[in-house]
Design a protein around this motif. Structure first.
Motif, PDB file in Angstrom:
ATOM      1  N   GLN A 231       9.733   0.356   7.323  1.00  0.00           N
ATOM      2  CA  GLN A 231      10.681   0.166   8.435  1.00  0.00           C
ATOM      3  C   GLN A 231      10.931   1.450   9.214  1.00  0.00           C
ATOM      4  O   GLN A 231      11.272   1.395  10.401  1.00  0.00           O
ATOM      5  CB  GLN A 231      12.006  -0.385   7.901  1.00  0.00           C
ATOM      6  CG  GLN A 231      11.917  -1.787   7.334  1.00  0.00           C
ATOM      7  CD  GLN A 231      11.460  -2.808   8.375  1.00  0.00           C
ATOM      8  OE1 GLN A 231      11.850  -2.747   9.540  1.00  0.00           O
ATOM      9  NE2 GLN A 231      10.609  -3.739   7.953  1.00  0.00           N
ATOM     10  N   VAL A 232      10.782   2.601   8.553  1.00  0.00           N
ATOM     11  CA  VAL A 232      10.978   3.879   9.263  1.00  0.00           C
ATOM     12  C   VAL A 232       9.631   4.484   9.650  1.00  0.00           C
ATOM     13  O   VAL A 232       9.525   5.681   9.909  1.00  0.00           O
ATOM     14  CB  VAL A 232      11.814   4.873   8.422  1.00  0.00           C
ATOM     15  CG1 VAL A 232      13.218   4.328   8.211  1.00  0.00           C
ATOM     16  CG2 VAL A 232      11.136   5.187   7.086  1.00  0.00           C
ATOM     17  N   ASP A 233       8.597   3.634   9.660  1.00  0.00           N
ATOM     18  CA  ASP A 233       7.258   4.002  10.120  1.00  0.00           C
ATOM     19  C   ASP A 233       6.632   5.122   9.287  1.00  0.00           C
ATOM     20  O   ASP A 233       5.996   6.031   9.822  1.00  0.00           O
ATOM     21  CB  ASP A 233       7.292   4.394  11.602  1.00  0.00           C
ATOM     22  CG  ASP A 233       5.897   4.284  12.235  1.00  0.00           C
ATOM     23  OD1 ASP A 233       5.090   3.476  11.737  1.00  0.00           O
ATOM     24  OD2 ASP A 233       5.630   5.014  13.204  1.00  0.00           O
ATOM     25  N   GLN A 234       6.814   5.032   7.995  1.00  0.00           N
ATOM     26  CA  GLN A 234       6.136   5.950   7.074  1.00  0.00           C
ATOM     27  C   GLN A 234       5.245   5.117   6.148  1.00  0.00           C
ATOM     28  O   GLN A 234       5.379   5.110   4.927  1.00  0.00           O
ATOM     29  CB  GLN A 234       7.155   6.760   6.268  1.00  0.00           C
ATOM     30  CG  GLN A 234       8.011   7.677   7.113  1.00  0.00           C
ATOM     31  CD  GLN A 234       8.999   8.487   6.289  1.00  0.00           C
ATOM     32  OE1 GLN A 234       8.730   8.852   5.144  1.00  0.00           O
ATOM     33  NE2 GLN A 234      10.155   8.758   6.858  1.00  0.00           N
ATOM     34  N   LYS A 235       4.315   4.409   6.759  1.00  0.00           N
ATOM     35  CA  LYS A 235       3.517   3.433   6.024  1.00  0.00           C
ATOM     36  C   LYS A 235       2.564   4.073   5.013  1.00  0.00           C
ATOM     37  O   LYS A 235       2.287   3.485   3.958  1.00  0.00           O
ATOM     38  CB  LYS A 235       2.742   2.553   7.009  1.00  0.00           C
ATOM     39  CG  LYS A 235       3.655   1.681   7.860  1.00  0.00           C
ATOM     40  CD  LYS A 235       2.865   0.792   8.796  1.00  0.00           C
ATOM     41  CE  LYS A 235       3.799  -0.074   9.627  1.00  0.00           C
ATOM     42  NZ  LYS A 235       3.074  -0.944  10.574  1.00  0.00           N
ATOM     43  N   ALA A 236       2.063   5.241   5.324  1.00  0.00           N
ATOM     44  CA  ALA A 236       1.168   5.921   4.372  1.00  0.00           C
ATOM     45  C   ALA A 236       1.903   6.214   3.064  1.00  0.00           C
ATOM     46  O   ALA A 236       1.341   6.069   1.969  1.00  0.00           O
ATOM     47  CB  ALA A 236       0.628   7.203   4.985  1.00  0.00           C
ATOM     48  N   ASP A 237       3.175   6.632   3.161  1.00  0.00           N
ATOM     49  CA  ASP A 237       3.976   6.874   1.955  1.00  0.00           C
ATOM     50  C   ASP A 237       4.321   5.563   1.267  1.00  0.00           C
ATOM     51  O   ASP A 237       4.413   5.493   0.038  1.00  0.00           O
ATOM     52  CB  ASP A 237       5.263   7.623   2.310  1.00  0.00           C
ATOM     53  CG  ASP A 237       5.000   9.035   2.797  1.00  0.00           C
ATOM     54  OD1 ASP A 237       4.015   9.638   2.326  1.00  0.00           O
ATOM     55  OD2 ASP A 237       5.753   9.531   3.640  1.00  0.00           O
ATOM     56  N   ALA A 238       4.510   4.534   2.067  1.00  0.00           N
ATOM     57  CA  ALA A 238       4.863   3.224   1.507  1.00  0.00           C
ATOM     58  C   ALA A 238       3.753   2.696   0.606  1.00  0.00           C
ATOM     59  O   ALA A 238       4.025   2.045  -0.415  1.00  0.00           O
ATOM     60  CB  ALA A 238       5.145   2.236   2.629  1.00  0.00           C
ATOM     61  N   VAL A 239       2.509   2.965   0.963  1.00  0.00           N
ATOM     62  CA  VAL A 239       1.371   2.462   0.175  1.00  0.00           C
ATOM     63  C   VAL A 239       1.483   2.893  -1.279  1.00  0.00           C
ATOM     64  O   VAL A 239       1.293   2.085  -2.201  1.00  0.00           O
ATOM     65  CB  VAL A 239       0.029   2.939   0.782  1.00  0.00           C
ATOM     66  CG1 VAL A 239      -1.128   2.596  -0.161  1.00  0.00           C
ATOM     67  CG2 VAL A 239      -0.193   2.311   2.147  1.00  0.00           C
ATOM     68  N   SER A 240       1.796   4.157  -1.506  1.00  0.00           N
ATOM     69  CA  SER A 240       1.859   4.661  -2.886  1.00  0.00           C
ATOM     70  C   SER A 240       2.970   3.983  -3.674  1.00  0.00           C
ATOM     71  O   SER A 240       2.827   3.717  -4.876  1.00  0.00           O
ATOM     72  CB  SER A 240       2.051   6.184  -2.887  1.00  0.00           C
ATOM     73  OG  SER A 240       3.279   6.537  -2.289  1.00  0.00           O
TER      74      SER A 240
ATOM     75  N   ALA B  18      -1.969  -3.292   0.680  1.00  0.00           N
ATOM     76  CA  ALA B  18      -3.152  -3.497   1.510  1.00  0.00           C
ATOM     77  C   ALA B  18      -2.785  -3.575   2.983  1.00  0.00           C
ATOM     78  O   ALA B  18      -3.460  -2.983   3.842  1.00  0.00           O
ATOM     79  CB  ALA B  18      -3.874  -4.771   1.069  1.00  0.00           C
ATOM     80  N   GLN B  19      -1.720  -4.287   3.299  1.00  0.00           N
ATOM     81  CA  GLN B  19      -1.302  -4.431   4.700  1.00  0.00           C
ATOM     82  C   GLN B  19      -0.880  -3.085   5.281  1.00  0.00           C
ATOM     83  O   GLN B  19      -1.250  -2.749   6.415  1.00  0.00           O
ATOM     84  CB  GLN B  19      -0.156  -5.441   4.789  1.00  0.00           C
ATOM     85  CG  GLN B  19      -0.602  -6.875   4.511  1.00  0.00           C
ATOM     86  CD  GLN B  19       0.557  -7.842   4.342  1.00  0.00           C
ATOM     87  OE1 GLN B  19       1.615  -7.473   3.813  1.00  0.00           O
ATOM     88  NE2 GLN B  19       0.361  -9.087   4.767  1.00  0.00           N
ATOM     89  N   ALA B  20      -0.106  -2.320   4.519  1.00  0.00           N
ATOM     90  CA  ALA B  20       0.318  -1.002   4.996  1.00  0.00           C
ATOM     91  C   ALA B  20      -0.880  -0.063   5.115  1.00  0.00           C
ATOM     92  O   ALA B  20      -0.971   0.733   6.062  1.00  0.00           O
ATOM     93  CB  ALA B  20       1.356  -0.403   4.047  1.00  0.00           C
ATOM     94  N   ALA B  21      -1.815  -0.154   4.164  1.00  0.00           N
ATOM     95  CA  ALA B  21      -3.013   0.687   4.204  1.00  0.00           C
ATOM     96  C   ALA B  21      -3.872   0.363   5.422  1.00  0.00           C
ATOM     97  O   ALA B  21      -4.397   1.273   6.088  1.00  0.00           O
ATOM     98  CB  ALA B  21      -3.821   0.512   2.920  1.00  0.00           C
ATOM     99  N   LEU B  22      -4.028  -0.915   5.739  1.00  0.00           N
ATOM    100  CA  LEU B  22      -4.799  -1.305   6.933  1.00  0.00           C
ATOM    101  C   LEU B  22      -4.165  -0.759   8.192  1.00  0.00           C
ATOM    102  O   LEU B  22      -4.866  -0.326   9.117  1.00  0.00           O
ATOM    103  CB  LEU B  22      -4.896  -2.836   7.011  1.00  0.00           C
ATOM    104  CG  LEU B  22      -5.882  -3.504   6.047  1.00  0.00           C
ATOM    105  CD1 LEU B  22      -5.717  -5.022   6.109  1.00  0.00           C
ATOM    106  CD2 LEU B  22      -7.325  -3.104   6.379  1.00  0.00           C
ATOM    107  N   ASP B  23      -2.838  -0.774   8.239  1.00  0.00           N
ATOM    108  CA  ASP B  23      -2.131  -0.278   9.431  1.00  0.00           C
ATOM    109  C   ASP B  23      -2.313   1.229   9.616  1.00  0.00           C
ATOM    110  O   ASP B  23      -2.175   1.741  10.735  1.00  0.00           O
ATOM    111  CB  ASP B  23      -0.639  -0.598   9.330  1.00  0.00           C
ATOM    112  CG  ASP B  23      -0.352  -2.086   9.512  1.00  0.00           C
ATOM    113  OD1 ASP B  23      -1.238  -2.797  10.047  1.00  0.00           O
ATOM    114  OD2 ASP B  23       0.743  -2.536   9.125  1.00  0.00           O
ATOM    115  N   THR B  24      -2.613   1.933   8.541  1.00  0.00           N
ATOM    116  CA  THR B  24      -2.792   3.387   8.646  1.00  0.00           C
ATOM    117  C   THR B  24      -4.266   3.774   8.667  1.00  0.00           C
ATOM    118  O   THR B  24      -4.590   4.963   8.683  1.00  0.00           O
ATOM    119  CB  THR B  24      -2.104   4.095   7.453  1.00  0.00           C
ATOM    120  OG1 THR B  24      -2.698   3.647   6.230  1.00  0.00           O
ATOM    121  CG2 THR B  24      -0.621   3.816   7.443  1.00  0.00           C
TER     122      THR B  24
END
Length: 258
Positions: free
Chosen positions: A183-192, A215-221
């Motif tokens: 939600q705060v646009d830190q998707k790379a950190d969210a993946v872990s 997987a969804q967050a990883a694809l977005d990054t």
């Protein structure tokens, strides 16, 4: 053992007599060494008995102190926290089962003090180290996550403070941190965090759920390799999970992009 070493046996030859003497001499030497060592130990104990008594006293004091702290401080404090948190827990459970504005209102009521009782914020702060204080971190984090808006950092802070000790709630807490980071646009950190949530307690409910989110967050990054490996795990290990059909579609896309 030689025959002449048996009880009651008398050596007959000169050689046997010499060997008996030699054996007796060796035995005497051993006992002499033991006596000497015992004397040295006694001397050391005598010379250092004050230090020994101090050390023993300190160890006893630590043991008694730990016991007293547990009995007179920790246990009563834990019971007090449990009683104090009853109202906040009730509001939180009602919020989980509510929707819309009513849900937001109940989450806020759970977080804040009311009717002379602490809310989740104060319980987590004032009763840290107790089971109630620990679970208050989880509940406060989830409440802030559901309230959204400017509350995502609070959600991350409280969920990070929660110690789930490998339980299913720890998986939900890690997944909640992942949701807040998205939600705060830190998707790379969210993946872990999603991957951590998936593996804290592997099962057919939380594991495929968080693998799909990873997987969804990883694809977005643009991290297609992580997306592919996560989706393949769903396909191979959890083919009957509700997430499997979505994972199949995304896997085809990720493999093309990888």
């Amino acid at each position: 053992m030689a025959t002449y070493n048996k009880r009651g046996y008398k050596p007959k030859t000169q050689k046997e007599k010499e060997e008996v003497v030699e054996t007796d001499s060796a035995t005497a030497e051993v006992f002499s060494s033991l006596d000497e060592g015992a004397n040295k130990t006694e001397e050391w104990v005598s010379e250092n008995q004050n230090i020994i008594l101090i050390v023993v006293g300190v160890l006893v004091a630590i043991a008694l102190g730990s016991w007293a702290y547990q009995v007179f401080r920790v246990e009563p404090r834990a019971e007090e926290a449990l009683v104090e948190s009853a109202q906040a827990n009730e509001y939180y459970l009602q919020a989980v089962n509510a929707t819309g504005e009513q849900q937001d209102s109940l989450y806020n009521m759970a977080l804040e003090d009311s009717n002379g009782k602490y809310g989740l914020i104060k319980i987590a702060e004032n009763y840290s180290g107790t089971p109630s204080g620990n679970i208050a971190n989880y509940q406060a984090g989830m409440a802030y996550l559901n309230l959204g808006g400017a509350n995502y950092q609070n959600a991350i802070d409280y969920l990070t403070a929660y110690d789930g000790d490998g339980s299913i709630l720890e998986a939900y807490a890690a997944g909640g941190i992942g949701d807040a980071l998205v939600q705060v646009d830190q998707k790379a950190d969210a993946v872990s965090y999603y991957l951590k949530a998936a593996d804290i307690q592997s099962n057919e409910f939380t594991t495929p759920k968080y693998l799909l989110k990873a997987a969804q967050a990883a694809l977005d990054t643009g991290d297609n390799s992580t997306a592919v490996s996560s989706l393949e795990r769903i396909e191979e290990e959890y083919p009957d999970a509700p997430e499997a059909s979505t994972a199949k579609v995304l896997l085809a896309q990720a493999q093309i992009a990888d």
